[in-house]
Design a protein around this motif. Structure first.
Motif, PDB file in Angstrom:
ATOM      1  N   HIS A  36       0.838  -1.204   0.000  1.00 47.32           N
ATOM      2  CA  HIS A  36       0.000   0.000   0.000  1.00 47.32           C
ATOM      3  C   HIS A  36       0.868   1.247   0.000  1.00 47.32           C
ATOM      4  O   HIS A  36       0.723   2.136   0.844  1.00 47.32           O
ATOM      5  CB  HIS A  36      -0.948  -0.015   1.195  1.00 47.32           C
ATOM      6  CG  HIS A  36      -2.236  -0.741   0.934  1.00 47.32           C
ATOM      7  ND1 HIS A  36      -2.316  -2.104   0.899  1.00 47.32           N
ATOM      8  CD2 HIS A  36      -3.492  -0.293   0.660  1.00 47.32           C
ATOM      9  CE1 HIS A  36      -3.566  -2.470   0.621  1.00 47.32           C
ATOM     10  NE2 HIS A  36      -4.299  -1.390   0.469  1.00 47.32           N
ATOM     11  N   ASP A  45      -5.630  -3.391   4.092  1.00 48.81           N
ATOM     12  CA  ASP A  45      -6.993  -3.855   3.782  1.00 48.81           C
ATOM     13  C   ASP A  45      -7.584  -4.676   4.927  1.00 48.81           C
ATOM     14  O   ASP A  45      -8.769  -4.562   5.242  1.00 48.81           O
ATOM     15  CB  ASP A  45      -6.998  -4.684   2.493  1.00 48.81           C
ATOM     16  CG  ASP A  45      -6.771  -3.812   1.260  1.00 48.81           C
ATOM     17  OD1 ASP A  45      -6.821  -2.573   1.379  1.00 48.81           O
ATOM     18  OD2 ASP A  45      -6.531  -4.382   0.181  1.00 48.81           O
ATOM     19  N   HIS A 168      -6.449   3.336  -3.887  1.00 46.80           N
ATOM     20  CA  HIS A 168      -5.602   2.345  -3.205  1.00 46.80           C
ATOM     21  C   HIS A 168      -4.469   3.102  -2.511  1.00 46.80           C
ATOM     22  O   HIS A 168      -3.745   3.851  -3.172  1.00 46.80           O
ATOM     23  CB  HIS A 168      -5.031   1.374  -4.254  1.00 46.80           C
ATOM     24  CG  HIS A 168      -4.109   0.353  -3.682  1.00 46.80           C
ATOM     25  ND1 HIS A 168      -4.545  -0.851  -3.178  1.00 46.80           N
ATOM     26  CD2 HIS A 168      -2.775   0.360  -3.512  1.00 46.80           C
ATOM     27  CE1 HIS A 168      -3.512  -1.543  -2.731  1.00 46.80           C
ATOM     28  NE2 HIS A 168      -2.426  -0.824  -2.920  1.00 46.80           N
ATOM     29  N   GLU A 173      -8.214   5.328   2.188  1.00 46.62           N
ATOM     30  CA  GLU A 173      -7.608   4.294   3.036  1.00 46.62           C
ATOM     31  C   GLU A 173      -6.599   4.884   4.021  1.00 46.62           C
ATOM     32  O   GLU A 173      -6.514   4.450   5.175  1.00 46.62           O
ATOM     33  CB  GLU A 173      -6.904   3.236   2.169  1.00 46.62           C
ATOM     34  CG  GLU A 173      -7.866   2.333   1.420  1.00 46.62           C
ATOM     35  CD  GLU A 173      -7.167   1.164   0.749  1.00 46.62           C
ATOM     36  OE1 GLU A 173      -7.681   0.046   0.840  1.00 46.62           O
ATOM     37  OE2 GLU A 173      -6.090   1.364   0.130  1.00 46.62           O
TER      38      GLU A 173
HETATM   39 ZN    ZN Z   1      -6.342  -1.296   0.080  1.00 48.71          ZN
END
Ligand code: ZN
Length: 269
Positions: A36, A45, A168, A173
């Motif tokens: 990431h 995640d 992403h 996130e």
């Molecule tokens: Zn992710």
């Protein structure tokens, strides 16, 4: 709110039996371990998805249990970066169905699979479908960022590019990770990278949605850093709001799945 145990793994077997008899919904977080970007841990995640589910099920402890997560998912397109653990498509599907089948055998007739990794999406759909046709339990799947109410909150917070800024290791996130474990995020290494080359019918964004053309190239071919989006716009304050919205949305789905009328088959032969 009474303090009920809601972590499936903390229950004794008589308590499992009671939880099933109480028609509790089994909530299963499913994610993956993968790169990431240079600023976020590879467990992003998993950590985010579990945090959303934990908060949701804690709130709905009288009507749901939180099953230990399926940590490893489908990430073969990420293998050019160090870190990902990827499970073959067929293995992943059968593993997921076996988890659901076990729960169904213990009497859980309502299962909500909450996915935290974009490329798991078609597989959790299939896992839910196979659970329905193979076990008689009703299973449904959702990506936590698509839970009701999340898009509205995310768009109201968005400072990144309206298509592509939330994909992403992105504004979305990174914000949630900052809200959970700021000590594990190195914002000095966060970079904006919008390199997925949107074309007429292809684009991708967690919140704004994807174009009609579905495809996934090797991650190293479309991102230098591993980032897709703009984590420089992330903050813990945004993350807390996203987390709260996602948990609330999952509670709504727990109740919807639980309330659904049992489907009765008829054989018309
Ligand atoms: Zn992710």
């Amino acid at each position: 709110m009474t303090h009920q145990k809601y972590h499936y793994g903390e229950l004794t077997w008589p308590e499992v039996k009671e939880a099933a008899a109480a028609r509790k919904v089994a909530v299963i977080p499913v994610a993956t371990v993968e790169d990431h970007g240079p600023h976020l841990p590879i467990d992003t995640d998993v950590r985010l998805c579990v945090a959303v589910c934990d908060r949701a099920v804690a709130f709905a402890a009288d009507r749901a249990v939180l099953v230990p997560p399926i940590n490893h998912g489908y990430s073969p397109h990420h293998m050019d970066f160090p870190g990902p653990i990827t499970i073959g498509a067929e293995t992943f599907i059968r593993y997921g169905v076996d988890v659901c089948r076990s729960l169904a055998q213990h009497g859980f007739k309502r299962i909500l699979i909450v996915n935290g990794h974009g490329s798991n999406t078609p597989f959790v759909d299939i896992i839910a479908r196979l659970t329905v046709v193979e076990t008689g339990a009703l299973a449904a799947a959702v990506n936590y960022w698509a839970a009701p109410g999340v898009r509205e909150v995310a768009e109201s917070l968005r400072e990144s590019d309206k298509v592509g800024g939330m994909n992403h290791a992105c504004e979305f996130e990174t914000s949630i990770y900052l809200a959970l474990r700021p000590d594990l995020v190195d914002m000095s290494k966060a970079v904006r990278e919008i390199s997925h080359q949107p074309t007429k019918n292809y684009w991708t964004d967690l919140v704004a949605g994807d174009g009609p053309l579905v495809m996934m190239e090797h991650w190293s071919a479309i991102s230098d850093s591993g980032v897709m989006g703009d984590p420089t716009k992330a903050s813990a304050e945004k993350g807390e709001l996203l987390l709260a919205a996602a948990a609330k949305g999952i509670v709504e789905l727990v109740d919807e799945v639980r309330a659904r009328r049992p489907a009765v088959r008829r054989d018309h032969h």
